[in-house]
Design an enzyme around this catalytic site. Structure first.
Site, mmCIF file in Angstrom:
data_model
loop_
_atom_site.group_PDB
_atom_site.id
_atom_site.type_symbol
_atom_site.label_atom_id
_atom_site.label_comp_id
_atom_site.label_asym_id
_atom_site.label_seq_id
_atom_site.Cartn_x
_atom_site.Cartn_y
_atom_site.Cartn_z
ATOM 1 N N ASP A 20 30.891 29.591 -43.314
ATOM 2 C CA ASP A 20 29.749 29.422 -44.173
ATOM 3 C C ASP A 20 29.125 30.722 -44.008
ATOM 4 O O ASP A 20 28.931 31.567 -42.950
ATOM 5 C CB ASP A 20 28.720 28.441 -43.433
ATOM 6 N N GLU B 73 32.637 28.637 -49.146
ATOM 7 C CA GLU B 73 31.894 28.005 -50.413
ATOM 8 C C GLU B 73 32.142 28.862 -51.764
ATOM 9 O O GLU B 73 32.371 30.127 -51.908
ATOM 10 C CB GLU B 73 30.325 28.169 -50.147
ATOM 11 N N ASP C 236 24.240 26.967 -39.259
ATOM 12 C CA ASP C 236 25.407 27.459 -40.158
ATOM 13 C C ASP C 236 26.833 27.069 -39.767
ATOM 14 O O ASP C 236 27.467 26.754 -40.569
ATOM 15 C CB ASP C 236 25.513 29.149 -40.013
#
Ligand SMILES: [Zn+2]
Length: 415
Positions: free
Chosen positions: A184, A268, A364
């Site tokens: 992340d 991501e 996170d």
């Protein structure tokens, strides 16, 4: 495999002056070529590289300043222009303004370039018309085949970027098959993994930040076109360049660590460009929360998210790691243990506390676990196993040979 190496150049005064002239000529060729292409487009016609290169050759007989500089660099500029116009469309390609564009030009035919070692710290490379160019040999080029060399001015310094074939092959499979990690990229912490590791680094010291601010203020007070303004601008560019180099190093090192130990890295699929679009809006529809958005933009760009994705793709080629991209939606709101989704679970920027099972975790890291789960779901769905090192993604990957990607420092050069 193709990869990039960067060195700081130590020009003689005459070379520095000549390099500026080459840069100016390339800029003129770019702008003239772009104007011509736009003129053609206005008439509904197209201009291509071949006729432009022919016209350039003819122009050289008329203008000695064009003949003076290495012809290859001018041709490469026209090729770059051709590629830019094909990729982005003639109207979206930008002019190279003297104030904004820092000089940069490329010498092809790297196989003909001689490279020498001068002493322990310095090397030299022979470039057309510039002659022997001295550079700081921060790493060896032994056993590597040079493809091209690019000279760029960054602030006050010139940088030599060499595209090389390092002779290494992509491995058949990753050393640790089956290993996977979710990553992340956050604003508070640069990079958090599903294994609980946090990677972060301060890219500018407090002193540097103060200095940049002071220089910016000074710049706004100086008269346009004055020597003082140029000097202040160069000093500011120097501060920014140092920050940028640290960020590149951080991205390369973190990418190397993650790919060395993981056969799959899930990230991501962030659209940094869209996310950081200005919130200002238009006159008819002014944006809301403009200051807050621009602050977030600075934080996103400041952590180097895009650069990290590029560094990851570059490092993955050497270890056979698959980079999987998954949609970013809701990864920060879902509990990675019970799956409960609630925006209220995100207690603060750093803490995630599930409103259902009351489990608390670094926000996170929780998001990274969700990203890993989503990535593994994607890979499990794939019918055909792909060759190692090929990035798997539901969206388009950056092309493997893009210069931007190849000129990322590899982990070895960053260490
Ligand atoms: Zn929960």
């Amino acid at each position: 495999m193709l990869t990039g190496r960067r060195f700081r150049v130590e020009f003689t005064d005459a070379q520095a002056e000549f390099a500026e002239r080459i840069g100016a000529a390339c800029r003129a060729v770019w702008n003239t070529g772009l104007e011509q292409r736009r003129e053609y487009r206005r008439r509904g016609a197209w201009m291509n590289y071949q006729p432009q290169a022919k016209e350039l050759a003819e122009a050289k007989t008329e203008h000695p300043w064009l003949k003076d500089v290495p012809g290859h660099c001018l041709q490469q500029t026209l090729m770059d222009l051709d590629r830019a116009c094909r990729e982005h469309g003639t109207w979206r390609v930008r002019w190279r303004a003297g104030r904004r564009w820092s000089p940069s030009f490329r010498f092809p035919e790297g196989s003909k370039m001689a490279v020498d070692k001068l002493n322990r710290r310095h090397g030299r490379i022979k470039l057309p018309k510039l002659g022997w160019v001295k550079f700081r040999a921060s790493r060896s080029l032994d056993g590597e085949t040079i493809r091209s060399a690019t000279l760029t001015r960054e602030g006050r310094y010139w940088v030599l970027s060499v595209l090389v074939d390092d002779g290494r092959r992509a491995p058949e499979a990753h050393q640790v098959p089956g290993s996977a990690v979710g990553v992340d990229r956050g604003v508070a912490t640069a990079i958090a993994t599903s294994a609980g590791a946090l990677f972060d680094r301060q890219f500018a010291t407090n002193g540097e930040r103060r200095r940049a601010l002071a220089l910016q203020r000074k710049l706004s007070r100086t008269a346009k076109g004055s020597a003082n303004r140029a000097k202040t601008r160069a000093a500011l560019a120097g501060v920014r360049a140092r920050e940028r180099r640290r960020r590149l190093d951080f991205c390369a090192q973190t990418a190397h660590r993650l790919t060395a130990t993981n056969a799959t890295v899930v990230i991501e699929d962030l659209k940094t460009k869209q996310m950081t679009k200005s919130a200002k809006g238009t006159i008819d529809q002014p944006g809301r929360r403009v200051a807050a958005k621009s602050g977030l933009n600075r934080a996103i760009l400041g952590k180097g998210w895009h650069q990290f994705a590029l560094a990851l793709a570059s490092a993955a080629r050497y270890t056979g790691t698959a980079v999987v991209k998954v949609p970013a939606a809701y990864t920060s709101q879902r509990c990675s243990l019970c799956g409960h989704m609630d925006p209220k679970s995100r207690e603060s920027q750093a803490v995630f506390r599930c409103t259902q099972c009351a489990r608390a975790e670094h926000a996170d890291v929780n998001a990274a676990k969700n990203i890993l789960a989503a990535g593994l779901a994607v890979t499990a769905c794939e019918d055909q196993p792909r060759p190692a090192g090929r990035a798997r993604s539901s969206t388009q990957e950056p092309a493997g040979n893009r210069e931007e990607l190849l000129l990322q420092p590899t982990a070895a050069s960053a260490a």
